[in-house]
Motif scaffolding. Structure first.
Motif, PDB file in Angstrom:
ATOM      1  N   GLU A 255       0.864  -1.177   0.000  1.00 43.44           N
ATOM      2  CA  GLU A 255       0.000   0.000   0.000  1.00 43.44           C
ATOM      3  C   GLU A 255       0.903   1.231   0.000  1.00 43.44           C
ATOM      4  N   VAL A 256       0.722   2.084  -1.000  1.00 40.55           N
ATOM      5  CA  VAL A 256       1.521   3.303  -1.105  1.00 40.55           C
ATOM      6  C   VAL A 256       0.569   4.468  -1.302  1.00 40.55           C
ATOM      7  N   ASP A 257       0.647   5.443  -0.407  1.00 41.49           N
ATOM      8  CA  ASP A 257      -0.233   6.612  -0.455  1.00 41.49           C
ATOM      9  C   ASP A 257      -1.702   6.228  -0.599  1.00 41.49           C
ATOM     10  N   GLY A 258      -2.124   5.215   0.147  1.00 38.58           N
ATOM     11  CA  GLY A 258      -3.523   4.809   0.160  1.00 38.58           C
ATOM     12  C   GLY A 258      -3.949   3.911  -0.986  1.00 38.58           C
ATOM     13  N   VAL A 259      -3.064   3.635  -1.945  1.00 39.45           N
ATOM     14  CA  VAL A 259      -3.381   2.767  -3.068  1.00 39.45           C
ATOM     15  C   VAL A 259      -2.836   1.374  -2.769  1.00 39.45           C
ATOM     16  N   ALA A 260      -3.717   0.364  -2.779  1.00 32.80           N
ATOM     17  CA  ALA A 260      -3.316  -1.007  -2.460  1.00 32.80           C
ATOM     18  C   ALA A 260      -3.024  -1.786  -3.735  1.00 32.80           C
ATOM     19  N   ILE A 261      -1.901  -2.498  -3.731  1.00 27.90           N
ATOM     20  CA  ILE A 261      -1.527  -3.392  -4.822  1.00 27.90           C
ATOM     21  C   ILE A 261      -1.417  -4.783  -4.206  1.00 27.90           C
ATOM     22  N   LYS A 262      -2.417  -5.636  -4.439  1.00 26.30           N
ATOM     23  CA  LYS A 262      -2.448  -6.955  -3.810  1.00 26.30           C
ATOM     24  C   LYS A 262      -1.869  -8.056  -4.690  1.00 26.30           C
ATOM     25  N   GLN A 263      -1.450  -7.740  -5.895  1.00 23.36           N
ATOM     26  CA  GLN A 263      -0.960  -8.759  -6.814  1.00 23.36           C
ATOM     27  C   GLN A 263       0.516  -9.092  -6.616  1.00 23.36           C
ATOM     28  N   ILE A 264       1.095  -8.735  -5.505  1.00 24.03           N
ATOM     29  CA  ILE A 264       2.509  -9.018  -5.234  1.00 24.03           C
ATOM     30  C   ILE A 264       2.654 -10.519  -5.001  1.00 24.03           C
ATOM     31  N   SER A 265       3.635 -11.140  -5.666  1.00 20.80           N
ATOM     32  CA  SER A 265       3.822 -12.588  -5.502  1.00 20.80           C
ATOM     33  C   SER A 265       4.968 -12.934  -4.552  1.00 20.80           C
ATOM     34  N   GLU A 266       5.873 -11.985  -4.306  1.00 21.83           N
ATOM     35  CA  GLU A 266       6.995 -12.260  -3.398  1.00 21.83           C
ATOM     36  C   GLU A 266       7.511 -10.969  -2.790  1.00 21.83           C
ATOM     37  N   VAL A 267       7.850 -11.033  -1.503  1.00 23.42           N
ATOM     38  CA  VAL A 267       8.486  -9.924  -0.791  1.00 23.42           C
ATOM     39  C   VAL A 267       9.740 -10.492  -0.139  1.00 23.42           C
ATOM     40  N   SER A 268      10.888  -9.860  -0.390  1.00 24.93           N
ATOM     41  CA  SER A 268      12.116 -10.342   0.240  1.00 24.93           C
ATOM     42  C   SER A 268      12.950  -9.167   0.732  1.00 24.93           C
ATOM     43  N   GLY A 269      13.741  -9.416   1.773  1.00 23.13           N
ATOM     44  CA  GLY A 269      14.641  -8.398   2.301  1.00 23.13           C
ATOM     45  C   GLY A 269      14.022  -7.459   3.322  1.00 23.13           C
TER      46      GLY A 269
END
Length: 147
Positions: A17-31
């Motif tokens: 979520e950046v500046d109130g806009v949600a992006i839920k299609q992320i497949s991987e978060v690392s680091g």
């Protein structure tokens, strides 16, 4: 709804979520990590023994890498373009990595302060390949808090 103390979260549902806009299609978060410097204090005790004491130092800034399937959404590219051309007033944003439970409720938020995109990498383009084309966004941030 919070998870009961004995249950753990499954890492399959998360988003940005950046500046109130949600992006839920992320497949991987690392680091994604919180880190700080360690200060070594070398001293002698009252009875003359040498000792090293470790003290907490300044918090360190960090980087997180987000991977998602390539789509027509160009929000990553717009954000990178602002940083690339030095428009840091609009490139630095507040945001959060959010972990959702199986019902889609947010159970943990990793709040990022003054985050901006360091790089955007498109996956390999291979003729005849049937794998999903991805884009990796590396975001640098000054501070992270867990909410």
């Amino acid at each position: 709804m919070a998870l009961p103390d004995l249950d753990t979260s499954v890492g399959h549902s998360f988003g940005l979520e950046v500046d109130g806009v949600a992006i839920k299609q992320i497949s991987e978060v690392s680091g994604l990590k919180m880190e700080q410097d360690v200060i070594e204090l070398k001293q002698n005790t009252n009875d003359g023994k040498y000792m090293i004491k470790k003290l907490p130092g300044r918090p360190k800034a960090g980087e997180v890498t987000l991977t998602r399937g390539l789509t027509g959404d160009n929000s990553f590219e717009k954000w990178v373009k602002d940083a690339h051309f030095g428009k840091m007033a609009s490139a630095r944003k507040g945001g959060a990595i959010i972990v959702y439970d199986y019902e889609g409720n947010a159970i943990k938020r990793y709040k990022l302060t003054n985050a901006w995109p360091k790089s955007l990498e498109i996956g390999s383009l291979k003729a005849g390949d049937t794998s999903v084309l991805t884009e990796k966004l590396v975001i640098t941030y000054e501070q992270m808090e867990v909410e």
